[in-house]
Scaffold this active site. Structure first.
Site, short mmCIF file in Angstrom:
data_model
loop_
_atom_site.label_atom_id
_atom_site.label_comp_id
_atom_site.label_asym_id
_atom_site.label_seq_id
_atom_site.Cartn_x
_atom_site.Cartn_y
_atom_site.Cartn_z
CB SER A 100 -0.92 0.01 1.21
OG SER A 100 -0.09 0.25 2.38
CE LYS A 101 -1.81 6.64 -2.71
NZ LYS A 101 -3.50 6.90 -2.65
NE ARG A 102 0.64 0.35 5.73
CZ ARG A 102 1.15 -0.97 6.14
NH1 ARG A 102 2.39 -1.11 6.68
NH2 ARG A 102 0.69 -1.90 5.55
CG HIS A 103 4.24 -1.21 2.03
ND1 HIS A 103 3.13 -1.67 2.11
CD2 HIS A 103 5.09 -1.65 3.23
CE1 HIS A 103 3.04 -2.50 2.97
NE2 HIS A 103 4.04 -2.49 3.73
N GLY A 104 5.80 2.99 0.36
CA GLY A 104 6.15 3.82 -0.50
C GLY A 104 5.92 3.85 -2.01
#
Ligand code: GLU
Length: 470
Positions: free
Chosen positions: A244-248
């Protein structure tokens, strides 16, 4: 649509956002299989969601594919333009009694779901219009067209990765083919397009497994051949959680901006779910030679940014100096504001490239490492260089300068002169070389000093060194 008798593959992205890393992997696997088998690789833009599809997203997909080097055969196909054909098939199914009009209103369906929920049953359309003829009052109302799917037996997806996956037909409800405004649904559009395009193999994410069973139901009613299916495992973040976005970075474009090479991305994406023994470094040529569906993994793949960096370092070192210089020049021009490098600088970069590329894992690092070659004139000092150029060091520079000035401006002569000077002064070579490097490049690490002095030339080098003499 294809003249080529070999397998026909397709990548079918929806242009509702960026080309993300999962989509790029799907595209790569389809492309590799087509190139491996000498088949055809088609690109279909699934732009039927008129509200969410944008021209910018289409452009991002096409650019991303081109950047990755995943060339498609023929022109891309736009799904929305084929809506009349999708409707035609729905009409044919209606005429043959393999589809029916459903007049259930939204309220009715909501109530049906409520009741199913209350009874603890799975929520699905109950087939209330399957065998019902509309009365005079209904005929004037709007309706959707649903597939009259077989209710007994099972639908088995013979998946090339997961093996046989079975679905009880009575659990798959009669899906909508045409909405009440006459627009075709995704399910219908995909089946019709895949058939008309002659698609023989559908390689896509495991999230489409259910869709495959449903699409097979339409194929069955049409009497069309079923393609081979291969569902790719999900991609997780480095922590094993769903990506997800939180992984970059998720968008392919972001990887381009971060300075990864297309070869790196192809190798990296290939290894996200496909393996060849213990091989980590697999060139595109090898990948085309080796690619098969059997070696696609079943379990989720995991992002590993360190591995990505190391691979990129490898491909940077492998790239011929002239080619890498051209890539770096293009990369510099894509910066904001664009950094335009003239012919003199390009020549310098290419000459320094063997040393520069040893020190960079991305084009960003390569550009940073080459900063001192991009413009003429004295350099600003970074913090470490500033610290190194103490008053003593600057005094030392003042003493070594005339020695260099009197020397032939070649790598060997400059090095010999600096060594001689250090010996006479009772210093180590590093004590002489480090201040020279700091003044010449503004940094404390750089490609070999004497090579850089020779490369920059007498006039430019002396001009830079003089700026730091007190
Ligand atoms: N357009 C669909 C998506 O972007 C894929 C359709 C398919 O591969 O069948 O997820």
């Amino acid at each position: 649509m294809s003249e080529n008798p070999g397998p026909v593959l397709r990548f079918a992205p929806s242009p509702t956002g960026m080309l993300h890393i999962g989509g790029a992997r799907t595209a790569l696997f389809n492309w590799l299989y087509a190139r491996h088998t000498g088949g055809t690789f088609l690109l279909r833009i699934e732009d039927t969601d008129r509200e969410r599809s944008t021209p910018e997203a289409v452009a991002a997909i096409l650019n991303g594919m081109r950047w990755l080097g995943l060339n498609w055969d023929g022109d891309e196909i736009y799904q929305f333009a084929r809506a009349p054909r999708h409707r035609e098939i729905a009409q044919q199914l209606l005429a043959e009694g393999k589809a029916y009009r459903c007049y259930a209103t939204a309220d009715e369906l909501a109530q049906m779901r409520e009741e199913q929920k209350a009874a603890g049953k799975p929520m699905r359309y109950d087939g209330r219009w399957r065998n019902r003829t509309p009365g005079a009052s209904e005929k004037a109302k709007s309706f959707v067209v649903r597939l009259k799917a077989r209710q007994d037996g099972e639908t088995v997806v013979h998946d090339q990765v997961l093996g046989d996956v079975r679905f009880d037909n009575h659990q798959l409800d009669d899906m909508v083919l045409l909405r009440s405004d006459g627009t075709p649904t995704y399910m219908l559009a995909v089946v019709v397009d895949d058939h008309d395009m002659g698609v023989t193999h559908v390689i896509r994410g495991a999230d489409h497994l259910n869709n495959s069973a449903r699409q097979m139901q339409i194929l069955e009613q049409m009497g069309w051949p079923v393609p081979a299916y291969a569902h790719l495992p999900l991609i997780n973040g480095p922590d094993g959680q769903k990506l997800s976005k939180r992984h970059g970075a998720l968008a392919v474009e972001a990887y381009q901006d971060m300075g990864y090479l297309p070869e790196t991305m192809r190798n990296y994406l290939l290894r996200l779910g496909w393996s060849h023994g213990d091989d980590e470094i697999i060139s595109t040529e090898q990948a085309i030679e080796w690619f098969n569906l059997e070696s696609i993994g079943k379990s989720p793949a995991r992002m590993d940014y360190k591995k990505l960096d190391n691979l990129n370092g490898h491909y940077i070192r492998q790239t011929a100096d002239a080619v890498l210089t051209a890539e770096l020049v293009a990369f510099a021009e894509r910066q904001t504001p664009p950094l335009v490098l003239d012919m003199k600088v390009r020549a310098r970069l290419e000459a320094a490239m063997p040393a520069l590329k040893e020190r960079a894992k991305t084009l960003v690092e390569l550009l940073q490492g080459a900063e001192f070659l991009l413009t003429d004139g004295p350099r600003g000092l970074d913090a470490a260089a500033e610290k190194l150029l103490t008053p003593d060091a600057r005094e030392g520079l003042a003493r070594v300068l005339p020695v260099l000035e009197a020397t032939d401006w070649s790598v060997t002569a400059l090095e010999a002169a600096a060594r001689g000077f250090a010996e006479d002064a009772g210093l180590k070579l590093g004590q002489v070389a480090q201040p020279l490097r700091a003044a010449l490049t503004g940094r404390t690490s750089s490609p070999p000093l004497f090579e850089m002095l020779a490369l920059l030339g007498r006039k430019e080098s002396l001009n830079r060194l003089r700026a730091y003499i007190t």
